[in-house]
Design a protein around this motif. Structure first.
Motif, short mmCIF file in Angstrom:
data_model
loop_
_atom_site.label_atom_id
_atom_site.label_comp_id
_atom_site.label_asym_id
_atom_site.label_seq_id
_atom_site.Cartn_x
_atom_site.Cartn_y
_atom_site.Cartn_z
N ALA A 161 0.83 -1.20 0.00
CA ALA A 161 0.00 0.00 0.00
C ALA A 161 0.86 1.26 0.00
O ALA A 161 0.57 2.23 -0.72
CB ALA A 161 -0.93 0.00 1.22
N ALA A 162 1.94 1.26 0.79
CA ALA A 162 2.82 2.42 0.84
C ALA A 162 3.51 2.65 -0.50
O ALA A 162 3.61 3.79 -0.97
CB ALA A 162 3.87 2.23 1.94
N ALA A 163 3.98 1.57 -1.13
CA ALA A 163 4.66 1.70 -2.42
C ALA A 163 3.71 2.22 -3.48
O ALA A 163 4.08 3.07 -4.30
CB ALA A 163 5.25 0.35 -2.83
N LEU A 164 2.48 1.71 -3.49
CA LEU A 164 1.50 2.18 -4.47
C LEU A 164 1.18 3.66 -4.25
O LEU A 164 1.06 4.43 -5.22
CB LEU A 164 0.22 1.35 -4.39
N TRP A 165 1.05 4.07 -2.99
CA TRP A 165 0.74 5.47 -2.73
C TRP A 165 1.86 6.38 -3.23
O TRP A 165 1.59 7.40 -3.87
CB TRP A 165 0.50 5.72 -1.24
N VAL A 166 3.09 6.00 -2.97
CA VAL A 166 4.22 6.83 -3.43
C VAL A 166 4.21 6.92 -4.95
O VAL A 166 4.37 8.02 -5.52
CB VAL A 166 5.55 6.24 -2.92
N ALA A 167 4.03 5.79 -5.63
CA ALA A 167 4.04 5.79 -7.10
C ALA A 167 2.85 6.55 -7.67
O ALA A 167 2.99 7.38 -8.58
CB ALA A 167 4.05 4.35 -7.62
N TRP A 168 1.66 6.31 -7.14
CA TRP A 168 0.45 6.95 -7.66
C TRP A 168 0.43 8.44 -7.37
O TRP A 168 -0.01 9.22 -8.20
CB TRP A 168 -0.77 6.27 -7.06
N TRP A 169 0.91 8.85 -6.20
CA TRP A 169 0.95 10.28 -5.89
C TRP A 169 1.96 10.98 -6.78
O TRP A 169 1.74 12.10 -7.24
CB TRP A 169 1.28 10.51 -4.41
N GLY A 170 3.08 10.32 -7.05
CA GLY A 170 4.03 10.86 -8.01
C GLY A 170 3.40 11.02 -9.38
O GLY A 170 3.63 12.02 -10.08
N ASP A 171 2.58 10.03 -9.79
CA ASP A 171 1.86 10.14 -11.06
C ASP A 171 0.92 11.34 -11.06
O ASP A 171 0.79 12.05 -12.06
CB ASP A 171 1.04 8.87 -11.31
N LEU A 172 0.24 11.55 -9.95
CA LEU A 172 -0.70 12.66 -9.85
C LEU A 172 0.02 14.00 -9.98
O LEU A 172 -0.45 14.91 -10.68
CB LEU A 172 -1.44 12.58 -8.51
N LEU A 173 1.18 14.12 -9.34
CA LEU A 173 1.95 15.36 -9.43
C LEU A 173 2.49 15.56 -10.85
O LEU A 173 2.55 16.69 -11.35
CB LEU A 173 3.10 15.32 -8.43
N LEU A 174 2.88 14.46 -11.50
CA LEU A 174 3.34 14.55 -12.88
C LEU A 174 2.22 15.02 -13.80
O LEU A 174 2.43 15.88 -14.68
CB LEU A 174 3.88 13.19 -13.33
N ALA A 175 1.03 14.46 -13.60
CA ALA A 175 -0.12 14.87 -14.42
C ALA A 175 -0.44 16.34 -14.19
O ALA A 175 -0.75 17.08 -15.15
CB ALA A 175 -1.34 14.00 -14.07
N ARG A 176 -0.37 16.80 -12.95
CA ARG A 176 -0.63 18.21 -12.67
C ARG A 176 0.40 19.10 -13.36
O ARG A 176 0.05 20.16 -13.92
CB ARG A 176 -0.60 18.46 -11.16
N ALA A 177 1.66 18.68 -13.36
CA ALA A 177 2.71 19.48 -14.01
C ALA A 177 2.44 19.62 -15.51
O ALA A 177 2.60 20.70 -16.08
CB ALA A 177 4.07 18.83 -13.76
N PHE A 178 2.03 18.52 -16.15
CA PHE A 178 1.74 18.58 -17.58
C PHE A 178 0.49 19.41 -17.84
O PHE A 178 0.41 20.14 -18.84
CB PHE A 178 1.59 17.18 -18.15
N ALA A 179 -0.51 19.29 -16.95
CA ALA A 179 -1.73 20.07 -17.13
C ALA A 179 -1.45 21.56 -17.00
O ALA A 179 -2.01 22.38 -17.74
CB ALA A 179 -2.78 19.63 -16.11
N VAL A 180 -0.58 21.93 -16.08
CA VAL A 180 -0.18 23.33 -15.96
C VAL A 180 0.58 23.77 -17.21
O VAL A 180 0.37 24.88 -17.73
CB VAL A 180 0.69 23.53 -14.69
N ARG A 181 1.45 22.91 -17.70
CA ARG A 181 2.24 23.24 -18.89
C ARG A 181 1.36 23.52 -20.10
O ARG A 181 1.64 24.45 -20.88
CB ARG A 181 3.20 22.09 -19.20
N TYR A 182 0.31 22.73 -20.25
CA TYR A 182 -0.55 22.87 -21.43
C TYR A 182 -1.76 23.76 -21.18
O TYR A 182 -2.65 23.86 -22.01
CB TYR A 182 -0.98 21.49 -21.93
N GLY A 183 -1.81 24.38 -20.02
CA GLY A 183 -2.74 25.47 -19.79
C GLY A 183 -4.17 25.10 -19.48
O GLY A 183 -5.06 25.94 -19.65
N PHE A 184 -4.43 23.89 -18.99
CA PHE A 184 -5.82 23.58 -18.66
C PHE A 184 -5.99 23.14 -17.20
O PHE A 184 -6.92 22.41 -16.87
CB PHE A 184 -6.40 22.51 -19.60
N PHE A 185 -5.08 23.59 -16.34
CA PHE A 185 -5.24 23.31 -14.91
C PHE A 185 -5.45 24.61 -14.17
O PHE A 185 -4.66 25.55 -14.30
CB PHE A 185 -4.01 22.58 -14.35
#
Length: 319
Positions: free
Chosen positions: A190-214
């Motif tokens: 559970a801890a490993a999944l949370w670390v990986a999935w939260w990292g994915d969420l932050l990565l998605a937010r970074a791309f969304a900010v980059r492309y202007g729809f966040f």
């Protein structure tokens, strides 16, 4: 500087539920495909397998990204298409389909949707934690019940083939390590999944900010901070793990292990912020290298995270 434009190929694939779901399914199945078809090829096989695992771990980032861009309904629709394809590829086995739908689809979509709310950074991390930990624990308990054994026995059975003693190794030491790992296997997963999935969420937010729809919570991840009840809960779980026996001790220890992951992340970010404020970029890189290759240092960051729940070191630093 203007906002970046999403490439046309990506726009064609990610703005419609069907092609987006196909891409999502391919990402989830990439590791299995590499293991089946090219794993035996020297050099290329291990590289393909590593790339497949990376694509699999990035699948939640895709769900989060399209949710941030197209809304929760679109994200869930794409996740449903991807899960249906994974389910079909597995021969309509229920477990892979359920994992693809909930862990790789619903959980990251709901967490990404919370990013747009006040304090979305923390709220999305909490939702992701409860969803992933609940799913892992429930799945583990269900698998143990189906086989008519305890959860601890199931963990030892799963690890028996993975951590077999190699020729010439100290069998007793390997057996002790396997038993110690089995006691916290669900919590570790559970801890490993949370670390990986939260990292994915932050990565998605970074791309969304980059492309202007966040337009949600754009605070730096260094601002991430939990509330004191997380520390109280961790202390209670540790006491229960020592006071109870049998399944009560097993699940209390695993819950404590899972809860420690977000608190440890907070400790890492506190140290990162402290070093960054002093321009110590090389020390930051060295810190993350140690975290990757020297697990014995993790409890130190956990202690920093627990202390920060009450002290709020970053606020004190600004003062």
């Amino acid at each position: 500087m203007g906002e970046a434009q999403l490439p046309r190929a990506a726009e064609a694939l990610l703005t419609r539920a069907l092609p987006c779901g196909i891409v999502l399914a391919l990402m989830q199945l990439a590791a299995v495909g590499a293991a089946l078809f090219v794993a035996h090829v020297p050099v290329l096989g291990p590289l393909a397998l590593a790339a497949g695992v990376a694509l699999n771990l990035l699948a939640p980032a895709l769900v989060a990204f399209v949710t941030l861009g197209g809304g929760l309904a679109f994200g869930l629709k794409s996740a449903l298409v991807g899960a249906a394809l994974v389910w079909a590829a597995s021969g309509f086995a229920p477990f892979p389909g359920a994992v693809a739908l909930f862990l790789y689809g619903i959980a990251p979509a709901l967490a990404a949707n919370l990013m747009g709310s006040p304090r979305g950074l923390v709220r999305s991390a909490k939702l992701l934690f409860w969803a992933l930990t609940g799913a892992v624990f429930a799945g583990f308990a269900a698998a143990a019940a189906a086989q008519g054994i305890s959860a601890a026995a199931l963990a030892e059975r799963w690890l028996a083939g993975v951590l077999a003693a190699p020729p010439g190794a100290d069998t007793a030491a390997v057996e002790a390590a396997r038993k110690a790992l089995a006691r916290v296997l669900p919590g570790l997963l559970a801890a490993a999944l949370w670390v990986a999935w939260w990292g994915d969420l932050l990565l998605a937010r970074a791309f969304a900010v980059r492309y202007g729809f966040f337009r949600g919570d754009t605070r730096s991840v260094l601002a991430f901070r939990l509330s004191p009840p997380w520390g109280v809960g961790l202390a209670v779980l540790l006491v229960l793990a020592e006071a109870l026996s049998g399944p009560g001790a097993f699940w209390s220890a695993n819950a404590a292990f899972a809860v420690s992951a977000p608190i440890t992340a907070e400790g890492v970010l506190v140290v990162h912020a402290w070093l960054a404020a002093r321009g110590m970029q090389l020390a930051i890189a060295f810190m993350y290298l140690m975290l990757m290759f020297w697990s014995a240092i993790i409890p130190l960051f956990l202690l920093v995270g627990v202390a920060d729940l009450w002290a709020d070191f970053r606020k004190l630093g600004r003062s």
